[in-house]
Write a protein that holds these residues in place. Sequence first.
Motif, mmCIF file in Angstrom:
data_model
loop_
_atom_site.group_PDB
_atom_site.id
_atom_site.type_symbol
_atom_site.label_atom_id
_atom_site.label_comp_id
_atom_site.label_asym_id
_atom_site.label_seq_id
_atom_site.Cartn_x
_atom_site.Cartn_y
_atom_site.Cartn_z
ATOM 1 N N MET A 239 0.536 -0.686 -0.176
ATOM 2 C CA MET A 239 0.191 -0.081 -0.239
ATOM 3 C C MET A 239 0.260 1.030 -0.277
ATOM 4 N N ILE A 240 2.322 1.502 0.818
ATOM 5 C CA ILE A 240 2.425 2.714 0.908
ATOM 6 C C ILE A 240 3.379 2.510 -0.256
ATOM 7 N N ALA A 241 4.062 1.355 -0.504
ATOM 8 C CA ALA A 241 5.334 1.354 -1.163
ATOM 9 C C ALA A 241 4.336 2.377 -2.807
ATOM 10 N N SER A 242 3.206 1.838 -2.988
ATOM 11 C CA SER A 242 2.296 2.408 -4.623
ATOM 12 C C SER A 242 2.281 3.865 -4.103
ATOM 13 N N ASN A 243 2.359 4.241 -3.249
ATOM 14 C CA ASN A 243 1.318 5.740 -3.292
ATOM 15 C C ASN A 243 1.621 6.346 -1.935
ATOM 16 N N ALA A 244 3.306 6.271 -1.186
ATOM 17 C CA ALA A 244 4.123 7.102 -0.608
ATOM 18 C C ALA A 244 4.441 8.986 -0.661
ATOM 19 N N SER A 245 4.599 9.282 -2.312
ATOM 20 C CA SER A 245 4.807 10.399 -2.659
ATOM 21 C C SER A 245 3.254 10.838 -2.559
ATOM 22 N N LEU A 246 2.266 10.449 -2.990
ATOM 23 C CA LEU A 246 0.721 10.936 -2.887
ATOM 24 C C LEU A 246 0.258 10.943 -1.382
ATOM 25 N N ILE A 247 0.778 10.327 -0.419
ATOM 26 C CA ILE A 247 0.108 10.038 0.578
ATOM 27 C C ILE A 247 0.807 11.025 1.152
ATOM 28 N N GLN A 249 1.647 14.751 0.047
ATOM 29 C CA GLN A 249 1.066 15.311 -0.645
ATOM 30 C C GLN A 249 0.371 15.236 -0.299
ATOM 31 N N SER A 250 -0.681 14.420 -0.884
ATOM 32 C CA SER A 250 -2.184 15.281 -0.316
ATOM 33 C C SER A 250 -2.715 15.090 1.877
ATOM 34 N N MET A 251 -1.825 14.214 2.379
ATOM 35 C CA MET A 251 -1.914 14.639 3.389
ATOM 36 C C MET A 251 -0.852 15.214 4.234
ATOM 37 N N PHE A 252 0.179 15.612 3.782
ATOM 38 C CA PHE A 252 0.477 16.253 5.035
ATOM 39 C C PHE A 252 1.463 16.614 4.149
ATOM 40 N N GLY A 253 0.986 17.640 3.536
ATOM 41 C CA GLY A 253 1.835 18.490 2.090
ATOM 42 C C GLY A 253 2.950 18.763 2.025
ATOM 43 N N ILE A 302 -1.894 3.832 12.775
ATOM 44 C CA ILE A 302 -2.591 4.904 14.129
ATOM 45 C C ILE A 302 -1.304 6.265 14.251
ATOM 46 N N LEU A 303 -0.867 6.102 14.360
ATOM 47 C CA LEU A 303 1.088 7.316 13.995
ATOM 48 C C LEU A 303 -0.132 8.138 12.899
ATOM 49 N N LEU A 304 -0.331 7.968 12.097
ATOM 50 C CA LEU A 304 -0.227 8.489 10.353
ATOM 51 C C LEU A 304 -2.066 8.990 10.614
ATOM 52 N N VAL A 305 -2.737 8.717 11.290
ATOM 53 C CA VAL A 305 -4.148 8.681 11.065
ATOM 54 C C VAL A 305 -3.974 9.535 12.517
ATOM 55 N N SER A 306 -3.433 9.562 13.497
ATOM 56 C CA SER A 306 -3.574 10.931 14.475
ATOM 57 C C SER A 306 -3.361 11.603 15.005
ATOM 58 N N VAL A 307 -2.002 11.694 14.309
ATOM 59 C CA VAL A 307 -0.648 12.463 13.898
ATOM 60 C C VAL A 307 -0.558 13.101 12.248
ATOM 61 N N ASN A 308 -0.829 14.798 12.621
ATOM 62 C CA ASN A 308 -0.893 15.129 10.772
ATOM 63 C C ASN A 308 0.392 15.966 11.157
ATOM 64 N N ASP A 374 -11.364 12.253 -2.328
ATOM 65 C CA ASP A 374 -11.077 13.531 -2.650
ATOM 66 C C ASP A 374 -9.163 13.620 -1.968
ATOM 67 N N GLY A 375 -8.449 12.270 -2.153
ATOM 68 C CA GLY A 375 -7.098 11.977 -2.106
ATOM 69 C C GLY A 375 -6.645 11.590 -0.742
ATOM 70 N N ASP A 376 -8.083 11.792 0.307
ATOM 71 C CA ASP A 376 -6.581 11.510 1.664
ATOM 72 C C ASP A 376 -7.417 9.757 1.703
ATOM 73 N N PHE A 377 -6.283 9.977 2.427
ATOM 74 C CA PHE A 377 -6.583 7.892 2.727
ATOM 75 C C PHE A 377 -6.442 7.225 4.174
#
Length: 412
Positions: A239-247, A249-253, A302-308, A374-377
């Motif tokens: 999941m991460i290997a195929s989407n790391a860049s998009l994650i 950009q879209s979730m962490f700016g 859990i860290l990724l969904v809890s801390v932006n 809308d790009g939210d993982f």
Amino acid sequence: MKKETNRWVVLISSMGILLCTGIVYTFSVFAGPLAELRGWAVPDIMMAFAINSAVGPIPMIFGGYFTDRGWAKWIARIGVVLFGISFAFTGQATSIFQLYLIYGIFGGFAQNFAYSACLSNTIRFFPDKKGLASGLITGGMGGAAIIAAPIANTLIERYGVSQAFWRMGLAYALIGFFFSLFIRSAPKQAVPQTAVASEKAPAPAKTITANKNWKEMLASHAFYLLILMFAMGAFSGLMIASNASLIGQSMFGLSASAAAAYVSLYSLSNTSGRVFWGAISDRIGQIRAVIIIYSAIIFAFILLVSVNQVWAFAIGIVTLGLCFGGVMGVFPGLVMDKFGPANQGVNYGIVFIGFSSAAFVAPKVTASLAAANDGDFTKAFYVAIAVVLLGLGLSLVYAKRKTVAKLAAETV
């Protein structure tokens, strides 16, 4: 007198071969320039990569069959040379069908031929260091992109994408052929003390694992636990290997360039994790390592969904990369530990279906959930947590069954 085999030479040669076939993980570098050259859509081009991954178990089982019968050198040689040739001709494809055939099917078969031979053969030489050997070999393949990606970029800029495919493919075919000259087939059983040259021989195992063929493996409950555990452990990493860049950009700016740096960090963590967790599993046991890995994956999500915050993304990426590498480094030894070394090639090839299934499903599920939000993982992350929790539960069941079996054997 037959010359003794130095197992470290076989290990290094196998790593060299998989460094060559690991160029498959640089395919995203070629996708954009290839789309521009041929006028194809990037998603259509990336389907070739999905096909390459999906065909994996077939050549692994087929190659494993001959590897188990002493043909490791030839299977590795045929695999790496044919992969190099298929990669070279990928740049000459003039239709999407040709791309799928050359890179997806031919390349996938050849790559996994080599992978099966190098991995299953080499760990037989290391009954005392199965995890370390497996981690180093798979780490060679996982780390190939770190070396190959900048080379590919330079060649594409200087000569164009078609010539980049051609030059790199032929170069890796020649390099892989050279390394294959040093491959030797391991005995089906654990290597005896007299078979290892230039080092202190490994201590004999305390217990002898009964060898089971694929039919006996399929008849055991442990096989179904292992294949499901493998799929669930690989799901999050893919999941991460195929989407790391998009994650990023879209979730962490993050900017595109900063996100690309995190992709490289993930690849480095993935490579390091294969060696690190492989070595750890030799000390604490494979199934204990798997339980810790799955627990760490849950913590990371859990860290990724809890801390932006960017620091949370960095910790999450590194942890998930290390754990994905750990799954790939530990499972070959786990299969060999359960079903014995004699039929490791075929047995691991069948268990590898779990990984290929995850490789086909995880990127699609992730992309679909992100597109619908809308790009939210975030929802994709919750799915990953649920999947890994189930995998952790199955791992605990496997560990309990193993303990019960061990106690029963000691009382006989």
